[in-house]
Write a protein that holds these residues in place. Structure first.
Motif, PDB file in Angstrom:
ATOM      1  N   UNK A   1      47.622  87.502  65.467  1.00 25.25           N
ATOM      2  CA  UNK A   1      48.702  87.475  65.523  1.00 25.25           C
ATOM      3  C   UNK A   1      49.894  86.724  64.823  1.00 25.25           C
ATOM      4  N   UNK A   2      48.928  85.150  64.831  1.00 27.27           N
ATOM      5  CA  UNK A   2      49.511  84.182  63.856  1.00 27.27           C
ATOM      6  C   UNK A   2      50.039  84.480  63.045  1.00 27.27           C
ATOM      7  N   UNK A   3      49.563  85.100  61.852  1.00 26.77           N
ATOM      8  CA  UNK A   3      49.426  85.566  61.243  1.00 26.77           C
ATOM      9  C   UNK A   3      50.741  87.076  60.900  1.00 26.77           C
ATOM     10  N   UNK A   4      50.778  87.304  61.392  1.00 27.62           N
ATOM     11  CA  UNK A   4      51.950  88.527  61.585  1.00 27.62           C
ATOM     12  C   UNK A   4      52.739  87.677  62.376  1.00 27.62           C
ATOM     13  N   UNK A   5      53.016  86.853  63.040  1.00 27.61           N
ATOM     14  CA  UNK A   5      54.396  86.375  63.240  1.00 27.61           C
ATOM     15  C   UNK A   5      54.641  84.948  61.967  1.00 27.61           C
ATOM     16  N   UNK A   6      53.532  84.517  61.302  1.00 26.95           N
ATOM     17  CA  UNK A   6      53.715  83.683  59.695  1.00 26.95           C
ATOM     18  C   UNK A   6      54.338  84.484  58.623  1.00 26.95           C
ATOM     19  N   UNK A   7      53.651  85.462  59.076  1.00 28.43           N
ATOM     20  CA  UNK A   7      54.566  87.171  58.026  1.00 28.43           C
ATOM     21  C   UNK A   7      56.132  87.479  58.161  1.00 28.43           C
ATOM     22  N   UNK A   8      55.705  87.486  59.376  1.00 29.45           N
ATOM     23  CA  UNK A   8      57.233  88.105  59.918  1.00 29.45           C
ATOM     24  C   UNK A   8      58.554  86.301  59.909  1.00 29.45           C
ATOM     25  N   UNK A   9      57.900  85.449  60.403  1.00 29.34           N
ATOM     26  CA  UNK A   9      58.561  84.604  59.598  1.00 29.34           C
ATOM     27  C   UNK A   9      58.955  83.979  57.576  1.00 29.34           C
ATOM     28  N   UNK A  10      58.150  84.856  57.504  1.00 24.98           N
ATOM     29  CA  UNK A  10      58.055  84.240  55.822  1.00 24.98           C
ATOM     30  C   UNK A  10      59.377  85.932  55.676  1.00 24.98           C
ATOM     31  N   UNK A  11      59.094  87.141  55.913  1.00 26.03           N
ATOM     32  CA  UNK A  11      60.063  87.602  55.480  1.00 26.03           C
ATOM     33  C   UNK A  11      61.210  87.815  56.049  1.00 26.03           C
ATOM     34  N   UNK A  12      61.310  86.305  57.337  1.00 23.79           N
ATOM     35  CA  UNK A  12      63.024  86.820  57.291  1.00 23.79           C
ATOM     36  C   UNK A  12      63.929  86.171  56.665  1.00 23.79           C
ATOM     37  N   UNK A  13      62.516  84.576  55.965  1.00 21.99           N
ATOM     38  CA  UNK A  13      63.069  83.671  54.922  1.00 21.99           C
ATOM     39  C   UNK A  13      63.836  84.064  54.139  1.00 21.99           C
ATOM     40  N   UNK A  14      63.089  84.750  53.346  1.00 21.65           N
ATOM     41  CA  UNK A  14      63.115  85.409  52.103  1.00 21.65           C
ATOM     42  C   UNK A  14      64.080  86.474  52.107  1.00 21.65           C
ATOM     43  N   UNK A  15      64.263  87.465  52.937  1.00 20.67           N
ATOM     44  CA  UNK A  15      64.689  88.910  53.136  1.00 20.67           C
ATOM     45  C   UNK A  15      64.148  89.527  51.958  1.00 20.67           C
ATOM     46  N   UNK A  16      63.192  89.274  50.980  1.00 17.87           N
ATOM     47  CA  UNK A  16      62.617  90.619  50.793  1.00 17.87           C
ATOM     48  C   UNK A  16      61.807  91.775  51.556  1.00 17.87           C
ATOM     49  N   UNK A  17      62.532  92.918  51.256  1.00 20.54           N
ATOM     50  CA  UNK A  17      62.219  93.918  52.024  1.00 20.54           C
ATOM     51  C   UNK A  17      60.362  94.023  51.781  1.00 20.54           C
ATOM     52  N   UNK A  18      59.914  93.630  50.629  1.00 17.34           N
ATOM     53  CA  UNK A  18      57.785  93.857  50.914  1.00 17.34           C
ATOM     54  C   UNK A  18      57.473  92.931  51.055  1.00 17.34           C
ATOM     55  N   UNK A  19      57.873  92.087  51.764  1.00 20.49           N
ATOM     56  CA  UNK A  19      56.553  90.287  52.308  1.00 20.49           C
ATOM     57  C   UNK A  19      57.115  91.627  53.994  1.00 20.49           C
ATOM     58  N   UNK A  20      57.356  92.123  54.532  1.00 18.13           N
ATOM     59  CA  UNK A  20      57.284  92.797  55.455  1.00 18.13           C
ATOM     60  C   UNK A  20      55.683  93.765  55.306  1.00 18.13           C
ATOM     61  N   UNK A  21      54.968  94.026  54.253  1.00 13.95           N
ATOM     62  CA  UNK A  21      54.030  94.418  54.188  1.00 13.95           C
ATOM     63  C   UNK A  21      52.920  94.142  54.876  1.00 13.95           C
ATOM     64  N   UNK A  22      52.787  92.362  54.601  1.00 13.33           N
ATOM     65  CA  UNK A  22      52.226  91.624  55.071  1.00 13.33           C
ATOM     66  C   UNK A  22      51.936  91.015  56.697  1.00 13.33           C
ATOM     67  N   UNK A  23      53.221  91.099  57.844  1.00 17.91           N
ATOM     68  CA  UNK A  23      52.970  90.953  58.950  1.00 17.91           C
ATOM     69  C   UNK A  23      52.224  92.603  59.398  1.00 17.91           C
ATOM     70  N   UNK A  24      52.780  94.014  58.947  1.00 15.30           N
ATOM     71  CA  UNK A  24      52.818  95.060  59.164  1.00 15.30           C
ATOM     72  C   UNK A  24      51.335  95.053  59.629  1.00 15.30           C
TER      73      UNK A  24
END
Length: 171
Positions: free
Chosen positions: A42-65
């Protein structure tokens, strides 16, 4: 077929010797295994979501998913693994079975036991559980039973120690 239905066993199945009454571990072991795993995932998913939101890159959502899917897989797998753990006491030995796909059956003769450990961590203590570790002369023996109610673990430890001493005295 439901999880409560008995599995169909082939005649001569080495993982289910005839005439044995298997004891199961506590269902609270599911919680004891899921809490640390889901916390990490869960913590890794949250970190991944924060990074995805901060970068704005759609492909980064692969990690929290990926981590959300991993959490769902753990929610499915861990209860099945816990349900597959069992132990049976026979006159001369203790049998411990584990696994669904990769099944293991460990047979520990009472006369070969050197000592027994009962272990309880903070989470298992809070859930009223304990683990019983059996030590033999063989370094390769993985004889442990996780998820026992604390009073059952203590009773089993004393009972197995007494049986081991009786078998050792007979040598």
């Amino acid at each position: 077929m439901t999880d409560d239905a008995p599995a169909v066993r082939a005649p001569g199945d080495p993982f289910d010797p005839p005439g044995l009454e298997w004891s199961r571990v506590s269902g609270k072991l599911v919680t004891a295994r899921l809490v640390p795993s889901l916390t990490t995932v869960g913590l890794l998913a949250v970190v991944g979501a924060v990074v995805a939101l901060a970068t704005g890159a759609a492909w980064v959502w692969v990690f929290p998913t990926f981590f959300v899917l991993l959490a769902l897989w753990l929610l499915w797998l861990v209860p099945r693994q816990v349900h597959a753990i069992g132990y049976a006491e026979r006159a001369d030995d203790l049998l411990i079975r584990k696994g669904i796909m990769f099944r293991t059956l460990v047979v520990v003769p009472y006369g070969r036991m050197q000592y027994l450990d009962v272990q309880r961590g903070p989470l298992t203590r809070a859930l009223g559980l304990a683990s019983l570790q059996l030590h033999t002369a063989s370094a390769g023996t993985d004889a442990s039973i996780d998820g026992l109610p604390a009073e059952v673990a203590e009773r089993l430890r004393d009972q197995l120690a007494a049986r081991g001493e009786a078998r050792l005295a007979g040598l």
